[in-house]
Design an enzyme around this catalytic site. Structure first.
Site, PDB file in Angstrom:
ATOM      1  N   SER A 140      23.963  18.989  45.838  1.00  0.00           N
ATOM      2  CA  SER A 140      24.681  19.722  44.789  1.00  0.00           C
ATOM      3  C   SER A 140      25.877  18.927  44.295  1.00  0.00           C
ATOM      4  O   SER A 140      26.132  18.849  43.082  1.00  0.00           O
ATOM      5  CB  SER A 140      25.119  21.089  45.310  1.00  0.00           C
ATOM      6  OG  SER A 140      25.949  20.957  46.452  1.00  0.00           O
ATOM      7  N   HIS A 185      34.229  21.959  57.913  1.00  0.00           N
ATOM      8  CA  HIS A 185      34.928  23.195  57.551  1.00  0.00           C
ATOM      9  C   HIS A 185      36.439  23.020  57.621  1.00  0.00           C
ATOM     10  O   HIS A 185      37.188  23.982  57.798  1.00  0.00           O
ATOM     11  CB  HIS A 185      34.474  24.359  58.442  1.00  0.00           C
ATOM     12  CG  HIS A 185      33.059  24.776  58.184  1.00  0.00           C
ATOM     13  ND1 HIS A 185      32.710  25.644  57.187  1.00  0.00           N
ATOM     14  CD2 HIS A 185      31.899  24.405  58.783  1.00  0.00           C
ATOM     15  CE1 HIS A 185      31.394  25.823  57.188  1.00  0.00           C
ATOM     16  NE2 HIS A 185      30.875  25.075  58.141  1.00  0.00           N
ATOM     17  N   SER A 219      24.482  17.273  50.572  1.00  0.00           N
ATOM     18  CA  SER A 219      25.296  17.402  49.363  1.00  0.00           C
ATOM     19  C   SER A 219      24.582  16.956  48.098  1.00  0.00           C
ATOM     20  O   SER A 219      25.155  16.286  47.236  1.00  0.00           O
ATOM     21  CB  SER A 219      26.625  16.649  49.510  1.00  0.00           C
ATOM     22  OG  SER A 219      27.425  17.289  50.461  1.00  0.00           O
ATOM     23  N   GLU A 221      30.930  23.921  40.976  1.00  0.00           N
ATOM     24  CA  GLU A 221      30.353  24.682  42.087  1.00  0.00           C
ATOM     25  C   GLU A 221      31.128  25.972  42.340  1.00  0.00           C
ATOM     26  O   GLU A 221      30.541  27.028  42.581  1.00  0.00           O
ATOM     27  CB  GLU A 221      30.305  23.828  43.353  1.00  0.00           C
ATOM     28  CG  GLU A 221      29.313  22.679  43.274  1.00  0.00           C
ATOM     29  CD  GLU A 221      28.797  22.267  44.629  1.00  0.00           C
ATOM     30  OE1 GLU A 221      28.312  23.144  45.385  1.00  0.00           O
ATOM     31  OE2 GLU A 221      28.881  21.064  44.949  1.00  0.00           O
ATOM     32  N   SER A 274      13.791  18.210  35.695  1.00  0.00           N
ATOM     33  CA  SER A 274      13.871  17.561  37.003  1.00  0.00           C
ATOM     34  C   SER A 274      12.468  17.315  37.517  1.00  0.00           C
ATOM     35  O   SER A 274      11.585  18.169  37.382  1.00  0.00           O
ATOM     36  CB  SER A 274      14.641  18.436  38.002  1.00  0.00           C
ATOM     37  OG  SER A 274      14.525  17.915  39.310  1.00  0.00           O
ATOM     38  N   GLY A 321      17.972  20.469  50.640  1.00  0.00           N
ATOM     39  CA  GLY A 321      18.133  21.519  51.626  1.00  0.00           C
ATOM     40  C   GLY A 321      18.535  21.044  53.001  1.00  0.00           C
ATOM     41  O   GLY A 321      18.460  21.797  53.971  1.00  0.00           O
ATOM     42  N   ASP A 339      32.933  16.980  49.740  1.00  0.00           N
ATOM     43  CA  ASP A 339      31.646  16.417  49.336  1.00  0.00           C
ATOM     44  C   ASP A 339      31.780  15.604  48.058  1.00  0.00           C
ATOM     45  O   ASP A 339      31.265  14.477  47.955  1.00  0.00           O
ATOM     46  CB  ASP A 339      30.625  17.531  49.125  1.00  0.00           C
ATOM     47  CG  ASP A 339      30.241  18.237  50.415  1.00  0.00           C
ATOM     48  OD1 ASP A 339      30.605  17.736  51.496  1.00  0.00           O
ATOM     49  OD2 ASP A 339      29.582  19.287  50.340  1.00  0.00           O
TER      50      ASP A 339
END
Length: 380
Positions: free
Chosen positions: A125, A32, A123, A157, A65, A119, A169
């Site tokens: 995503s 963060h 990363s 994103e 996918s 999940g 990321d």
């Protein structure tokens, strides 16, 4: 993971024009801090996500996918923020970002496959966005440099999916190298390769995928970011990165809200821990970074409040079994723990974590070693 080219042929009854791979990432320390213009020290995982792709002449994009049953198809010209549901929003957002940036890309067929645990806060995503940007600009060159790819993936994103993530990321996915951690200044985007080869020092880097369900992560993530931005304005600085550890007591006295004070304390002390860890790695003293890992977890648990019971159990069990340090990694609210362990104790450490989860009735975790690996690339 199956051969991506074979899977593409089965999905689309044609040959791919290329295959691109992007790794998951683990952040060793610096959580963060990225959206606070701070510092981070991630590595790339050996686990990768691949995008096999082929050009189309009709301006349409088709996405499939192996991990998700639903497919997606649309005209490239119709892609816009908020219009694509589910997993496809990430590669669609990457294509949208590339087109918005002015790169002339046409239609495409895309097949996404992944060996990155989903999940888990590793990363996926960022990996799919980076791999899709590489595929699109590889099929329709010229494309941006690696830093430019990371920026486009972040834009996908932020602006298309609506996730207000920082640049860490995507930078790790694009710029990491084998046997190194990536030193990242999230303001200037200056990077450096910091030697980090745990096995050369008799160490192992263990990752514990707690498999804890992610709890309210997107809304909570956005709330943490807003809190930090409001605190920076209250303190009269561009970002919390501009508050030093020495200035922290005075800054905390300026703030009246106790939650905001805790958030600020985490970010300021975490930035200092990143810089100290990188210095230890450069000096060839990685085992001395263990206590910094643990201090980071305590700060994330108590001040930033992003941990969950399964994560705390994994950290406690790893430390009790001899780990030099352990911490939550990623955005939090579930996900993974990373532990620095003497190589000879790695197996026992993993078993201790599994036993602790069994005693508490948690879903069995996955434990694996994570040697620092290579960033995104086109496969032969």
């Amino acid at each position: 993971m199956h051969d991506p080219a074979v899977a593409f042929r089965r999905a689309f009854a044609s040959e791919p024009d290329g295959v691109w791979a992007a790794p998951g990432r683990i952040n060793l320390i610096g959580e963060h801090t990225d959206y606070n213009d701070g510092f981070a020290l991630p590595i790339a995982l050996p686990h990768t996500l691949t995008v096999a792709a082929a050009r189309r002449s009709d301006g349409r994009v088709r996405m499939r996918s192996r991990e998700f049953p639903d497919s997606f198809e649309a005209r490239m010209a119709d892609l816009s923020p908020g219009t694509v549901p589910g997993w496809a929003a990430y590669p669609a957002g990457a294509l949208w970002a590339v087109a918005e940036e002015g790169y002339g890309i046409g239609g495409m067929d895309l097949l996404v496959e992944s060996s990155v645990p989903a999940g888990a806060g590793l990363s996926t995503s960022a990996a799919v966005c980076c791999a899709t940007v590489l595929a699109a600009t590889g099929l329709y060159p010229p494309g941006p440099d690696p830093v430019g790819v990371a920026r486009l993936a972040q834009r996908a994103e932020n602006a298309f999916v609506g996730m207000p993530c920082g640049i860490m990321d995507q930078s790790a996915v694009m710029l990491a190298t084998e046997g190194h951690a990536l030193s990242l200044d999230c303001r200037s985007l200056e990077t450096g390769q910091v030697p980090f080869d745990p096995s050369a020092h008799g160490l192992a880097l263990l990752v514990v995928d707690t498999r804890a369900p992610r709890r309210l992560v997107e809304g909570a993530y956005a709330e943490r970011r807003r809190s930090c931005e409001e605190a920076a304005r209250a303190l009269g600085v561009r970002a919390l990165r501009d508050v030093t550890v020495e200035e922290l007591p005075r800054a905390l006295d300026t703030l009246t809200d106790p939650v905001t004070r805790r958030r600020v304390r985490h970010v300021v002390t975490e930035n200092a821990r990143v810089l100290e860890t990188a210095a230890l790695f450069r000096a060839g003293r990685p085992r001395e970074a263990g206590p910094l890992f643990t201090a980071s977890h305590v700060s994330l648990r108590d001040d930033f409040e992003v941990s969950v019971p399964e994560v705390d159990t994994a950290v406690e069990a790893a430390l009790a079994s001899g780990a030099l340090g352990a911490r939550i990694t990623g955005g939090g609210f579930g996900g993974c723990v990373v532990a620095l362990v003497d190589a000879e104790l790695a197996r026992d450490c993993g078993e201790a974590v599994r036993a602790a989860f069994g005693e508490r009735g948690y879903t069995a975790p996955a434990v694996f070693a994570a040697p620092p690996s290579s960033g995104a690339r086109r496969l032969a």
